[in-house]
Scaffold this motif. Structure first.
Motif, PDB file in Angstrom:
ATOM      1  N   LEU A 225      -8.290   3.953  -6.438  1.00  0.00           N
ATOM      2  CA  LEU A 225      -9.055   4.640  -5.588  1.00  0.00           C
ATOM      3  C   LEU A 225      -7.945   5.712  -5.122  1.00  0.00           C
ATOM      4  CD1 LEU A 225     -11.719   4.875  -3.947  1.00  0.00           C
ATOM      5  CD2 LEU A 225     -10.810   3.776  -2.062  1.00  0.00           C
TER       6      LEU A 225
ATOM      7  N   SER B  63      -6.323  -5.083  -4.423  1.00  0.00           N
ATOM      8  CA  SER B  63      -5.033  -4.586  -4.509  1.00  0.00           C
ATOM      9  C   SER B  63      -4.970  -3.407  -5.521  1.00  0.00           C
ATOM     10  CB  SER B  63      -3.810  -5.356  -4.520  1.00  0.00           C
ATOM     11  OG  SER B  63      -4.002  -6.627  -3.996  1.00  0.00           O
TER      12      SER B  63
ATOM     13  N   LEU C  49      -7.946  -2.289  -7.020  1.00  0.00           N
ATOM     14  CA  LEU C  49      -8.927  -1.461  -6.870  1.00  0.00           C
ATOM     15  C   LEU C  49      -8.307  -0.156  -5.803  1.00  0.00           C
ATOM     16  CD1 LEU C  49     -12.020  -3.518  -5.869  1.00  0.00           C
ATOM     17  CD2 LEU C  49     -11.847  -2.214  -7.748  1.00  0.00           C
ATOM     18  N   ARG C  50      -7.565  -0.469  -4.803  1.00  0.00           N
ATOM     19  CA  ARG C  50      -6.735   0.412  -3.864  1.00  0.00           C
ATOM     20  C   ARG C  50      -5.935   1.529  -4.820  1.00  0.00           C
ATOM     21  NH1 ARG C  50      -6.071  -4.398  -0.882  1.00  0.00           N
ATOM     22  NH2 ARG C  50      -7.980  -4.335   0.840  1.00  0.00           N
TER      23      ARG C  50
ATOM     24  N   PHE D  82     -17.597   0.654  -5.578  1.00  0.00           N
ATOM     25  CA  PHE D  82     -16.884   1.809  -6.391  1.00  0.00           C
ATOM     26  C   PHE D  82     -17.156   2.471  -7.619  1.00  0.00           C
ATOM     27  CE2 PHE D  82     -12.171   0.825  -4.868  1.00  0.00           C
ATOM     28  CZ  PHE D  82     -12.615   0.412  -3.661  1.00  0.00           C
TER      29      PHE D  82
END
Lengths: 100, 373
Positions: free
Chosen positions: A62, A56, A58-59, A93
Protein backbone atom coordinates in the motif's frame (compact mmCIF):
# COMPACT_ATOMS: atom_id res chain seq x y z
CA UNK A 1 12.35 -13.61 1.87
CA UNK A 2 14.27 -12.09 -0.99
CA UNK A 3 13.64 -8.96 -3.04
CA UNK A 4 15.29 -8.57 -6.44
CA UNK A 5 15.13 -5.24 -8.21
CA UNK A 6 15.88 -4.85 -11.89
CA UNK A 7 15.81 -1.50 -13.64
CA UNK A 8 15.44 -1.10 -17.37
CA UNK A 9 14.66 2.06 -19.30
CA UNK A 10 10.99 1.24 -19.47
CA UNK A 11 10.27 -0.27 -16.08
CA UNK A 12 11.41 -1.23 -12.59
CA UNK A 13 10.82 -4.87 -11.81
CA UNK A 14 10.56 -5.76 -8.12
CA UNK A 15 10.59 -9.52 -7.67
CA UNK A 16 9.27 -10.77 -4.32
CA UNK A 17 10.47 -14.27 -3.49
CA UNK A 18 9.27 -16.22 -0.45
CA UNK A 19 7.09 -15.29 2.50
CA UNK A 20 6.49 -11.73 3.66
CA UNK A 21 5.44 -11.69 7.30
CA UNK A 22 5.66 -9.51 10.38
CA UNK A 23 9.17 -10.76 11.17
CA UNK A 24 10.82 -9.78 7.90
CA UNK A 25 8.69 -6.84 6.78
CA UNK A 26 11.23 -4.27 8.04
CA UNK A 27 13.94 -5.85 5.89
CA UNK A 28 11.64 -5.84 2.88
CA UNK A 29 10.76 -2.21 3.52
CA UNK A 30 14.47 -1.38 3.42
CA UNK A 31 14.95 -3.47 0.28
CA UNK A 32 12.25 -1.57 -1.63
CA UNK A 33 13.34 1.86 -0.34
CA UNK A 34 15.42 2.61 -3.48
CA UNK A 35 12.34 1.99 -5.62
CA UNK A 36 10.28 4.35 -3.50
CA UNK A 37 12.96 6.98 -3.87
CA UNK A 38 12.92 6.64 -7.67
CA UNK A 39 10.40 8.35 -9.98
CA UNK A 40 8.27 5.13 -9.91
CA UNK A 41 7.20 5.72 -13.47
CA UNK A 42 6.40 2.09 -14.20
CA UNK A 43 6.92 -0.30 -11.28
CA UNK A 44 5.95 -3.93 -11.63
CA UNK A 45 5.92 -6.25 -8.62
CA UNK A 46 6.55 -9.77 -9.86
CA UNK A 47 4.87 -12.23 -7.48
CA UNK A 48 5.43 -15.47 -9.38
CA UNK A 49 7.56 -16.84 -6.52
CA UNK A 50 5.75 -15.07 -3.71
CA UNK A 51 4.19 -17.51 -1.24
CA UNK A 52 2.66 -15.68 1.73
CA UNK A 53 1.60 -12.22 2.77
CA UNK A 54 0.26 -10.91 6.06
CA UNK A 55 -0.90 -7.43 7.05
CA UNK A 56 2.71 -6.24 7.41
CA UNK A 57 3.30 -7.07 3.76
CA UNK A 58 0.04 -5.51 2.63
CA UNK A 59 1.08 -2.27 4.30
CA UNK A 60 4.30 -2.27 2.26
CA UNK A 61 2.37 -2.81 -0.97
CA UNK A 62 0.00 0.00 0.00
CA UNK A 63 2.82 2.39 0.85
CA UNK A 64 4.47 1.68 -2.51
CA UNK A 65 1.19 2.29 -4.32
CA UNK A 66 0.60 5.60 -2.53
CA UNK A 67 4.12 6.72 -3.32
CA UNK A 68 3.75 5.81 -7.00
CA UNK A 69 0.46 7.70 -7.21
CA UNK A 70 1.91 10.71 -5.47
CA UNK A 71 4.64 10.84 -8.11
CA UNK A 72 2.21 10.30 -10.96
CA UNK A 73 3.73 6.88 -11.61
CA UNK A 74 2.24 3.44 -12.08
CA UNK A 75 2.49 0.32 -9.96
CA UNK A 76 1.16 -3.04 -11.03
CA UNK A 77 1.26 -6.57 -9.70
CA UNK A 78 2.17 -9.47 -11.94
CA UNK A 79 1.65 -13.25 -11.61
CA UNK A 80 0.18 -13.27 -8.12
CA UNK A 81 -0.95 -16.71 -6.92
CA UNK A 82 -4.63 -17.09 -6.15
CA UNK A 83 -4.10 -17.81 -2.44
CA UNK A 84 -2.14 -14.57 -2.00
CA UNK A 85 -4.65 -12.65 -4.07
CA UNK A 86 -7.39 -13.86 -1.73
CA UNK A 87 -5.74 -11.87 1.09
CA UNK A 88 -5.98 -8.76 -1.11
CA UNK A 89 -9.62 -9.63 -1.80
CA UNK A 90 -10.73 -10.01 1.81
CA UNK A 91 -9.03 -6.82 2.92
CA UNK A 92 -10.55 -4.81 0.08
CA UNK A 93 -7.15 -4.06 -1.46
CA UNK A 94 -7.84 -5.67 -4.84
CA UNK A 95 -9.56 -2.69 -6.53
CA UNK A 96 -6.70 -0.41 -5.53
CA UNK A 97 -4.10 -2.28 -7.54
CA UNK A 98 -3.59 -3.19 -11.17
CA UNK A 99 -3.19 -6.97 -11.48
CA UNK A 100 -1.59 -8.28 -14.66
CA UNK B 1 -6.48 -66.33 12.64
CA UNK B 2 -4.27 -65.07 15.51
CA UNK B 3 -5.15 -65.53 19.16
CA UNK B 4 -2.97 -63.97 21.80
CA UNK B 5 -3.41 -64.83 25.46
CA UNK B 6 -1.71 -63.29 28.51
CA UNK B 7 1.24 -62.04 26.47
CA UNK B 8 3.91 -60.42 28.63
CA UNK B 9 7.33 -59.05 27.89
CA UNK B 10 9.98 -57.87 30.34
CA UNK B 11 13.32 -56.32 29.61
CA UNK B 12 15.09 -57.08 32.88
CA UNK B 13 13.04 -55.40 35.60
CA UNK B 14 11.15 -53.32 33.08
CA UNK B 15 7.73 -54.77 32.35
CA UNK B 16 6.72 -53.57 28.88
CA UNK B 17 3.71 -55.79 28.13
CA UNK B 18 1.45 -56.85 30.98
CA UNK B 19 -0.74 -59.71 29.86
CA UNK B 20 -2.22 -58.83 26.46
CA UNK B 21 -5.26 -60.71 25.20
CA UNK B 22 -6.54 -60.23 21.69
CA UNK B 23 -7.89 -62.07 18.67
CA UNK B 24 -7.14 -60.90 15.14
CA UNK B 25 -9.50 -62.17 12.48
CA UNK B 26 -8.98 -62.62 8.79
CA UNK B 27 -9.48 -59.41 6.82
CA UNK B 28 -9.33 -57.15 9.88
CA UNK B 29 -7.39 -53.91 9.83
CA UNK B 30 -6.35 -53.07 13.36
CA UNK B 31 -4.62 -49.83 14.25
CA UNK B 32 -2.76 -49.65 17.52
CA UNK B 33 -2.57 -46.15 18.94
CA UNK B 34 -1.36 -44.71 22.20
CA UNK B 35 1.38 -42.61 23.78
CA UNK B 36 5.04 -43.33 23.03
CA UNK B 37 6.73 -45.93 25.20
CA UNK B 38 3.59 -47.91 26.02
CA UNK B 39 4.65 -51.14 24.35
CA UNK B 40 2.96 -50.82 20.93
CA UNK B 41 6.01 -51.68 18.85
CA UNK B 42 7.18 -54.32 21.32
CA UNK B 43 3.77 -55.96 21.03
CA UNK B 44 4.06 -56.03 17.25
CA UNK B 45 7.59 -57.40 17.40
CA UNK B 46 6.46 -60.14 19.81
CA UNK B 47 3.75 -61.26 17.38
CA UNK B 48 6.33 -62.24 14.77
CA UNK B 49 8.94 -63.20 17.33
CA UNK B 50 11.41 -60.44 16.60
CA UNK B 51 11.21 -60.16 20.39
CA UNK B 52 10.72 -63.29 22.45
CA UNK B 53 7.73 -62.93 24.74
CA UNK B 54 8.42 -63.54 28.44
CA UNK B 55 5.18 -65.47 28.85
CA UNK B 56 1.84 -66.08 27.22
CA UNK B 57 0.47 -67.86 24.19
CA UNK B 58 0.34 -66.76 20.54
CA UNK B 59 -1.67 -69.09 18.36
CA UNK B 60 -1.76 -68.73 14.59
CA UNK B 61 -4.45 -70.84 13.00
CA UNK B 62 -4.48 -72.90 16.20
CA UNK B 63 -0.72 -73.46 16.37
CA UNK B 64 1.16 -72.04 19.37
CA UNK B 65 4.10 -70.27 17.82
CA UNK B 66 5.88 -70.00 21.16
CA UNK B 67 6.30 -73.74 21.21
CA UNK B 68 9.95 -74.76 20.63
CA UNK B 69 8.77 -76.86 17.69
CA UNK B 70 7.66 -73.80 15.73
CA UNK B 71 9.78 -73.01 12.70
CA UNK B 72 10.30 -69.30 13.06
CA UNK B 73 11.17 -68.76 9.39
CA UNK B 74 7.97 -70.44 8.23
CA UNK B 75 6.05 -68.18 10.58
CA UNK B 76 7.73 -65.04 9.28
CA UNK B 77 6.81 -65.97 5.73
CA UNK B 78 3.16 -65.90 6.70
CA UNK B 79 3.63 -62.63 8.50
CA UNK B 80 5.17 -59.65 6.73
CA UNK B 81 6.52 -56.69 8.59
CA UNK B 82 7.10 -53.13 7.43
CA UNK B 83 9.46 -51.12 9.58
CA UNK B 84 9.81 -47.43 10.36
CA UNK B 85 13.23 -47.31 8.70
CA UNK B 86 12.44 -49.41 5.62
CA UNK B 87 15.23 -52.00 6.18
CA UNK B 88 15.87 -52.42 2.45
CA UNK B 89 19.01 -54.12 1.15
CA UNK B 90 21.04 -51.09 0.07
CA UNK B 91 23.35 -53.10 -2.22
CA UNK B 92 20.46 -54.57 -4.25
CA UNK B 93 18.28 -52.86 -6.83
CA UNK B 94 14.63 -52.27 -6.12
CA UNK B 95 13.60 -55.33 -8.13
CA UNK B 96 16.28 -57.48 -6.52
CA UNK B 97 14.97 -56.41 -3.11
CA UNK B 98 11.62 -57.83 -4.18
CA UNK B 99 12.89 -61.08 -5.69
CA UNK B 100 15.57 -62.25 -3.25
CA UNK B 101 13.05 -63.50 -0.66
CA UNK B 102 10.74 -65.36 -3.05
CA UNK B 103 13.72 -66.99 -4.81
CA UNK B 104 15.66 -67.99 -1.69
CA UNK B 105 12.86 -68.70 0.76
CA UNK B 106 9.85 -69.61 -1.36
CA UNK B 107 11.88 -71.45 -4.01
CA UNK B 108 10.45 -69.43 -6.88
CA UNK B 109 12.13 -69.26 -10.25
CA UNK B 110 13.90 -65.99 -11.03
CA UNK B 111 11.60 -65.09 -13.92
CA UNK B 112 8.47 -65.80 -11.92
CA UNK B 113 9.77 -63.75 -8.99
CA UNK B 114 10.69 -60.89 -11.32
CA UNK B 115 7.28 -60.89 -12.98
CA UNK B 116 5.56 -60.81 -9.61
CA UNK B 117 8.00 -58.14 -8.40
CA UNK B 118 7.22 -55.92 -11.39
CA UNK B 119 3.50 -56.39 -10.82
CA UNK B 120 3.92 -55.26 -7.21
CA UNK B 121 6.07 -52.29 -8.19
CA UNK B 122 3.32 -51.29 -10.60
CA UNK B 123 0.84 -51.57 -7.74
CA UNK B 124 2.84 -49.21 -5.51
CA UNK B 125 3.50 -46.82 -8.42
CA UNK B 126 7.23 -47.50 -8.75
CA UNK B 127 7.48 -49.56 -11.93
CA UNK B 128 9.98 -47.07 -13.35
CA UNK B 129 12.35 -47.55 -10.41
CA UNK B 130 13.04 -51.29 -10.69
CA UNK B 131 16.72 -50.76 -11.51
CA UNK B 132 17.31 -47.99 -8.96
CA UNK B 133 19.14 -48.57 -5.72
CA UNK B 134 17.46 -47.61 -2.42
CA UNK B 135 19.81 -44.66 -1.91
CA UNK B 136 18.44 -43.11 -5.10
CA UNK B 137 14.88 -43.11 -3.73
CA UNK B 138 13.01 -40.69 -1.48
CA UNK B 139 11.81 -41.89 1.93
CA UNK B 140 8.26 -42.36 0.66
CA UNK B 141 9.48 -44.38 -2.32
CA UNK B 142 11.67 -46.56 -0.08
CA UNK B 143 8.73 -47.32 2.14
CA UNK B 144 6.56 -48.22 -0.85
CA UNK B 145 9.31 -50.60 -2.02
CA UNK B 146 9.40 -52.07 1.50
CA UNK B 147 5.65 -52.70 1.32
CA UNK B 148 5.99 -54.27 -2.14
CA UNK B 149 8.85 -56.45 -0.86
CA UNK B 150 6.69 -57.55 2.01
CA UNK B 151 3.88 -58.46 -0.40
CA UNK B 152 6.29 -60.42 -2.62
CA UNK B 153 6.44 -63.02 0.16
CA UNK B 154 2.66 -63.46 -0.11
CA UNK B 155 2.02 -62.98 3.60
CA UNK B 156 -1.30 -63.76 5.27
CA UNK B 157 -0.97 -60.73 7.52
CA UNK B 158 1.17 -57.60 7.47
CA UNK B 159 2.41 -55.84 10.57
CA UNK B 160 3.27 -52.16 10.13
CA UNK B 161 5.49 -50.57 12.77
CA UNK B 162 4.97 -46.81 12.44
CA UNK B 163 5.42 -46.91 8.66
CA UNK B 164 5.34 -43.14 8.21
CA UNK B 165 7.06 -41.77 11.28
CA UNK B 166 10.48 -41.34 9.68
CA UNK B 167 9.05 -39.73 6.54
CA UNK B 168 8.96 -36.12 5.54
CA UNK B 169 5.30 -34.96 5.93
CA UNK B 170 5.01 -34.49 2.16
CA UNK B 171 5.64 -38.21 1.63
CA UNK B 172 3.27 -39.60 4.21
CA UNK B 173 0.19 -39.66 2.00
CA UNK B 174 1.81 -41.69 -0.81
CA UNK B 175 2.62 -44.48 1.69
CA UNK B 176 -0.74 -44.31 3.43
CA UNK B 177 -2.38 -44.50 0.00
CA UNK B 178 -0.75 -47.87 -0.64
CA UNK B 179 -1.77 -49.22 2.79
CA UNK B 180 -5.29 -47.93 2.22
CA UNK B 181 -5.45 -49.85 -1.04
CA UNK B 182 -4.31 -53.06 0.68
CA UNK B 183 -7.07 -52.57 3.24
CA UNK B 184 -9.64 -52.25 0.45
CA UNK B 185 -8.34 -55.48 -1.04
CA UNK B 186 -8.98 -57.29 2.26
CA UNK B 187 -5.41 -57.76 3.50
CA UNK B 188 -5.24 -58.49 7.22
CA UNK B 189 -3.11 -55.81 8.83
CA UNK B 190 -2.01 -54.58 12.22
CA UNK B 191 -0.68 -51.05 12.12
CA UNK B 192 1.08 -49.14 14.87
CA UNK B 193 0.55 -45.53 13.89
CA UNK B 194 0.43 -41.93 15.02
CA UNK B 195 -1.61 -40.93 11.94
CA UNK B 196 -4.99 -40.65 13.58
CA UNK B 197 -7.04 -39.55 10.56
CA UNK B 198 -5.64 -42.47 8.64
CA UNK B 199 -6.27 -44.92 11.51
CA UNK B 200 -9.83 -43.71 11.71
CA UNK B 201 -10.44 -44.09 7.98
CA UNK B 202 -8.77 -47.38 7.30
CA UNK B 203 -9.31 -49.50 10.41
CA UNK B 204 -12.03 -51.92 11.34
CA UNK B 205 -10.83 -51.85 14.95
CA UNK B 206 -8.76 -49.46 17.04
CA UNK B 207 -6.71 -50.58 19.99
CA UNK B 208 -5.60 -47.96 22.48
CA UNK B 209 -2.54 -49.18 24.38
CA UNK B 210 -1.30 -47.55 27.53
CA UNK B 211 1.16 -48.72 30.12
CA UNK B 212 1.67 -52.16 28.56
CA UNK B 213 -1.98 -53.18 28.34
CA UNK B 214 -4.84 -52.88 25.88
CA UNK B 215 -6.55 -50.11 27.78
CA UNK B 216 -9.53 -49.71 25.47
CA UNK B 217 -10.58 -51.09 22.11
CA UNK B 218 -13.47 -50.52 19.76
CA UNK B 219 -14.54 -49.31 16.36
CA UNK B 220 -12.98 -46.07 15.10
CA UNK B 221 -16.20 -44.23 16.05
CA UNK B 222 -16.19 -45.68 19.56
CA UNK B 223 -12.57 -44.78 20.24
CA UNK B 224 -12.32 -41.44 18.45
CA UNK B 225 -15.80 -40.04 19.07
CA UNK B 226 -16.92 -41.70 22.31
CA UNK B 227 -13.94 -43.03 24.25
CA UNK B 228 -15.17 -44.51 27.52
CA UNK B 229 -12.06 -44.42 29.66
CA UNK B 230 -10.17 -41.42 31.03
CA UNK B 231 -6.73 -42.04 29.53
CA UNK B 232 -8.20 -42.70 26.09
CA UNK B 233 -10.23 -39.50 26.28
CA UNK B 234 -7.18 -37.48 27.32
CA UNK B 235 -5.10 -38.97 24.51
CA UNK B 236 -7.73 -38.39 21.84
CA UNK B 237 -8.21 -34.82 23.04
CA UNK B 238 -4.47 -34.17 23.00
CA UNK B 239 -3.88 -35.39 19.45
CA UNK B 240 -6.50 -33.00 18.15
CA UNK B 241 -5.25 -30.12 20.15
CA UNK B 242 -2.23 -27.94 19.51
CA UNK B 243 -0.88 -25.72 22.25
CA UNK B 244 1.84 -23.13 22.19
CA UNK B 245 2.98 -20.65 24.80
CA UNK B 246 3.95 -17.14 23.72
CA UNK B 247 5.94 -15.66 26.59
CA UNK B 248 6.60 -12.16 25.25
CA UNK B 249 7.11 -10.13 22.06
CA UNK B 250 10.39 -11.93 21.30
CA UNK B 251 8.67 -15.29 20.84
CA UNK B 252 10.02 -17.72 18.26
CA UNK B 253 7.71 -16.85 15.36
CA UNK B 254 9.18 -19.34 12.90
CA UNK B 255 9.39 -22.09 15.53
CA UNK B 256 5.71 -21.55 16.31
CA UNK B 257 4.79 -21.57 12.63
CA UNK B 258 6.72 -24.80 12.07
CA UNK B 259 4.96 -26.44 15.01
CA UNK B 260 1.53 -25.31 13.72
CA UNK B 261 2.39 -26.56 10.24
CA UNK B 262 3.46 -29.96 11.58
CA UNK B 263 0.23 -30.27 13.57
CA UNK B 264 -1.85 -29.33 10.52
CA UNK B 265 0.01 -31.70 8.22
CA UNK B 266 -0.64 -34.55 10.65
CA UNK B 267 -4.31 -33.94 10.07
CA UNK B 268 -3.84 -33.68 6.29
CA UNK B 269 -4.86 -30.04 6.05
CA UNK B 270 -4.30 -28.61 2.59
CA UNK B 271 -1.53 -26.06 2.05
CA UNK B 272 -4.00 -23.21 1.69
CA UNK B 273 -5.81 -24.18 4.88
CA UNK B 274 -2.49 -24.16 6.73
CA UNK B 275 -1.71 -20.71 5.32
CA UNK B 276 -5.08 -19.46 6.55
CA UNK B 277 -4.44 -20.73 10.07
CA UNK B 278 -0.95 -19.22 10.09
CA UNK B 279 -2.39 -15.91 8.93
CA UNK B 280 -5.08 -15.87 11.61
CA UNK B 281 -2.48 -16.62 14.29
CA UNK B 282 -0.02 -14.03 12.98
CA UNK B 283 -2.64 -11.29 12.69
CA UNK B 284 -4.00 -12.03 16.16
CA UNK B 285 -0.53 -11.69 17.62
CA UNK B 286 -0.11 -8.43 15.72
CA UNK B 287 -3.14 -7.18 17.61
CA UNK B 288 -1.87 -8.46 20.95
CA UNK B 289 1.54 -6.86 20.49
CA UNK B 290 0.05 -3.65 19.15
CA UNK B 291 2.92 -1.72 17.54
CA UNK B 292 1.81 1.63 18.96
CA UNK B 293 1.79 0.29 22.53
CA UNK B 294 4.26 -2.54 22.23
CA UNK B 295 6.37 -1.85 25.32
CA UNK B 296 3.37 -1.53 27.61
CA UNK B 297 1.58 -4.53 26.03
CA UNK B 298 4.70 -6.65 26.28
CA UNK B 299 5.04 -5.90 30.00
CA UNK B 300 1.39 -6.79 30.69
CA UNK B 301 1.59 -10.01 28.68
CA UNK B 302 4.94 -11.03 30.21
CA UNK B 303 3.87 -10.40 33.79
CA UNK B 304 0.46 -11.95 33.13
CA UNK B 305 1.98 -15.33 32.25
CA UNK B 306 2.18 -14.95 28.47
CA UNK B 307 -0.39 -15.91 25.85
CA UNK B 308 -1.61 -19.49 25.49
CA UNK B 309 -2.40 -20.33 21.88
CA UNK B 310 -4.59 -23.34 21.33
CA UNK B 311 -5.77 -24.88 18.06
CA UNK B 312 -8.46 -27.53 18.33
CA UNK B 313 -9.51 -29.61 15.39
CA UNK B 314 -12.67 -31.67 15.18
CA UNK B 315 -12.38 -34.36 12.51
CA UNK B 316 -16.12 -34.94 12.65
CA UNK B 317 -17.21 -31.60 11.25
CA UNK B 318 -13.90 -30.12 10.10
CA UNK B 319 -14.13 -27.29 12.58
CA UNK B 320 -10.99 -25.55 13.77
CA UNK B 321 -11.06 -23.40 16.86
CA UNK B 322 -8.13 -21.04 17.32
CA UNK B 323 -8.02 -19.44 20.73
CA UNK B 324 -5.70 -17.19 22.67
CA UNK B 325 -5.91 -16.90 26.44
CA UNK B 326 -4.07 -14.22 28.35
CA UNK B 327 -4.34 -11.95 31.37
CA UNK B 328 -7.45 -9.79 31.58
CA UNK B 329 -5.22 -6.85 32.46
CA UNK B 330 -5.01 -6.45 28.70
CA UNK B 331 -7.72 -4.35 27.06
CA UNK B 332 -10.14 -6.04 24.67
CA UNK B 333 -8.32 -7.16 21.53
CA UNK B 334 -11.44 -6.79 19.36
CA UNK B 335 -12.15 -3.28 20.58
CA UNK B 336 -8.47 -2.37 20.26
CA UNK B 337 -8.56 -3.46 16.63
CA UNK B 338 -11.18 -0.79 15.92
CA UNK B 339 -8.63 1.94 16.51
CA UNK B 340 -5.99 0.29 14.30
CA UNK B 341 -5.81 0.51 10.49
CA UNK B 342 -8.17 -2.49 10.41
CA UNK B 343 -6.08 -4.67 8.11
CA UNK B 344 -5.31 -7.39 10.68
CA UNK B 345 -8.94 -7.67 11.73
CA UNK B 346 -10.08 -7.67 8.09
CA UNK B 347 -7.81 -10.66 7.43
CA UNK B 348 -8.99 -12.46 10.57
CA UNK B 349 -12.66 -11.83 9.77
CA UNK B 350 -12.16 -12.93 6.17
CA UNK B 351 -10.51 -16.19 7.18
CA UNK B 352 -12.85 -17.14 10.01
CA UNK B 353 -16.55 -17.69 10.57
CA UNK B 354 -16.67 -15.95 13.91
CA UNK B 355 -14.43 -13.92 16.18
CA UNK B 356 -15.46 -13.55 19.78
CA UNK B 357 -13.97 -12.54 23.06
CA UNK B 358 -14.90 -13.61 26.56
CA UNK B 359 -13.46 -14.07 30.02
CA UNK B 360 -12.71 -17.50 31.38
CA UNK B 361 -11.42 -17.98 34.95
CA UNK B 362 -10.47 -14.33 35.07
CA UNK B 363 -8.49 -14.52 31.83
CA UNK B 364 -9.24 -12.91 28.51
CA UNK B 365 -10.00 -15.34 25.70
CA UNK B 366 -10.13 -14.59 22.00
CA UNK B 367 -11.85 -17.38 20.07
CA UNK B 368 -11.96 -17.74 16.31
CA UNK B 369 -13.80 -20.48 14.49
CA UNK B 370 -12.77 -21.71 11.06
CA UNK B 371 -14.01 -24.57 8.90
CA UNK B 372 -12.09 -26.79 6.56
CA UNK B 373 -14.00 -26.94 3.31
Amino acid sequence: MEVKIENTNAETMVKMIGRLDSMNSVEVEKAVAPVMESDMKNVIIDCSEFDYISSSGLRIFLTMLKEAKKKGGKLSIRNMKAEIKSVFDITGFTPLFIFE
Amino acid sequence: MIKIEHLSKNFGDLVVLKGINIEIHNGEVISIIGPSGTGKSTFLRCINLLETPSSGVIKINGENILSPKTKVNDLRQKMGMVFQNFNLFEHLTVLENLTIGPIKLLGKKKEEAQNKGRELLQMVGLAAKENSYPEELSGGQKQRVAIARCLSMEPEIILFDEPTSSLDPTMVSEVLGVIRRLAQEGMTMVIVTHEMSFARDVSSRIIYMDDGIIYEEGTPEEIFDHPKKDKTRTFIQRIRNFQYKIENKDYDFYGMNNAITTFCEKHFFKAQQIQSILLVVEESLQLYFDKDNIIQRNEIIKSGGGINLSIDYSEKDGQIVVSFVTTNDLPSIIKGAESSDGISMAIISGMTESVEEDEIDGRLRLIMIMHLI
